[in-house]
Design an enzyme around this catalytic site. Structure first.
Site, short mmCIF file in Angstrom:
data_model
loop_
_atom_site.label_atom_id
_atom_site.label_comp_id
_atom_site.label_asym_id
_atom_site.label_seq_id
_atom_site.Cartn_x
_atom_site.Cartn_y
_atom_site.Cartn_z
N ASP A 96 0.80 -1.17 -0.02
CA ASP A 96 0.09 -0.14 0.01
C ASP A 96 0.95 1.33 -0.10
O ASP A 96 0.65 2.15 -0.80
CB ASP A 96 -0.95 -0.05 1.19
CG ASP A 96 -0.42 -0.17 2.68
OD1 ASP A 96 0.98 -0.22 2.53
OD2 ASP A 96 -0.93 0.03 3.46
N PHE A 148 0.30 11.66 7.21
CA PHE A 148 -0.10 10.39 7.46
C PHE A 148 -1.61 10.31 6.72
O PHE A 148 -2.27 11.16 6.79
CB PHE A 148 -0.81 10.24 8.93
CG PHE A 148 -0.82 8.86 9.20
CD1 PHE A 148 0.22 7.94 9.47
CD2 PHE A 148 -2.25 8.46 9.56
CE1 PHE A 148 -0.16 6.43 9.79
CE2 PHE A 148 -2.62 7.05 9.58
CZ PHE A 148 -1.63 6.08 9.81
N ARG A 161 -10.51 2.62 6.19
CA ARG A 161 -10.11 1.74 4.96
C ARG A 161 -10.90 1.65 3.72
O ARG A 161 -10.52 1.67 2.79
CB ARG A 161 -9.91 -0.10 5.53
CG ARG A 161 -8.71 0.03 6.43
CD ARG A 161 -8.36 -1.67 6.71
NE ARG A 161 -7.57 -1.78 7.74
CZ ARG A 161 -6.24 -1.89 7.55
NH1 ARG A 161 -5.58 -1.44 6.76
NH2 ARG A 161 -5.43 -2.11 9.00
P1 5GP Z 1 7.42 1.21 6.62
O1 5GP Z 1 7.85 -0.24 7.12
O2 5GP Z 1 7.65 1.37 5.24
O3 5GP Z 1 8.05 2.32 7.55
O4 5GP Z 1 5.89 1.04 6.76
C1 5GP Z 1 4.97 0.56 5.87
C2 5GP Z 1 3.67 0.48 6.64
O5 5GP Z 1 3.42 1.52 7.63
C3 5GP Z 1 2.61 0.46 5.54
O6 5GP Z 1 2.46 -0.92 5.06
C4 5GP Z 1 1.45 1.08 6.26
O7 5GP Z 1 0.83 -0.04 6.88
C5 5GP Z 1 2.07 1.89 7.31
N1 5GP Z 1 2.00 3.22 6.96
C6 5GP Z 1 3.12 3.93 6.57
N2 5GP Z 1 2.68 5.21 6.40
C7 5GP Z 1 1.25 5.35 6.51
C8 5GP Z 1 0.29 6.41 6.29
O8 5GP Z 1 0.67 7.39 6.16
N3 5GP Z 1 -0.99 5.94 6.76
C9 5GP Z 1 -1.15 4.63 7.14
N4 5GP Z 1 -2.65 4.40 7.15
N5 5GP Z 1 -0.40 3.67 7.22
C10 5GP Z 1 1.03 3.85 7.00
#
Ligand code: 5GP
Length: 173
Positions: A96, A148, A161
């Site tokens: 995502d 976010f 979602r």
């Molecule tokens: P990473 O490991 O790259 O830091 O984080 C990835 C995961 O963090 C994504 O799959 C998602 O679940 C969550 N995430 C990161 N940024 C956002 C955001 O802006 N909104 C939401 N809802 N989830 C996020």
């Protein structure tokens, strides 16, 4: 809790998803594909994307988390694992959003150890400026600023979602 105006509209999303699927279909022409959706966040993007891909494909899912509400824990946990054989397959990992890159980097290395024929990554959103771990992204829907976001599969506390568009989210103070 405040969900603002759409950052990405339904129309923008649908156009971009079909473009991504077009690129993927061209790149994998004549090859079988195993598309793996990273749940829960990629469930909407994944189901839209695969419906536009022209190449024969199999699907699988995994459930991973590295996030607690809006704070990254920096630790990746697998709650449900891939059941399809990876060895010798052309794997497309569908995410995502890439933020620090910790989750994808962990999953990528884990899949590579299982000997796929090829591995590419498709993410709907890319928050490039937040990257801590460099992870190669082959298909990116949209680069977004450090905000976010919720909607189109992405949550806050497992809510929002089902919004059909992407919106910035702020906690009311
Ligand atoms: P990473 O490991 O790259 O830091 O984080 C990835 C995961 O963090 C994504 O799959 C998602 O679940 C969550 N995430 C990161 N940024 C956002 C955001 O802006 N909104 C939401 N809802 N989830 C996020």
């Amino acid at each position: 809790m405040v969900v603002g105006k759409p950052l990405l509209t339904v129309e923008q999303i649908s156009k971009r998803v079909s473009e991504l699927a077009g690129m993927i279909s061209a790149d994998y022409e004549g090859k079988d594909l195993l598309a793996i959706g990273i749940l829960k966040g990629a469930f909407v993007f994944f189901s839209d994307l695969v419906r536009y891909i022209q190449t024969p494909l199999s699907i699988d899912f995994l459930i991973a988390s590295s996030y607690l509400n809006d704070e990254s824990t920096g630790e990746v946990r697998i709650h449900y694992d891939i059941r399809e054989e990876i060895a010798g397959k052309n794997v497309l990992l569908v995410e995502d959003i890439v933020d620090t890159g910790i989750t994808l980097n962990y999953l990528r290395e884990r899949i590579l150890r299982q000997g796929p024929e090829s591995l590419r990554i498709c993410t709907f959103l890319d928050k490039k400026e937040r990257r801590k771990v460099d992870v190669p992204l082959d298909y990116v829907g949209f680069e977004i600023p450090d905000e976010f976001v919720v909607g189109y599969g992405l949550d806050y506390d497992n809510k929002f979602r089902n919004l059909p568009y992407i919106s910035a989210f702020r906690k009311r103070t």
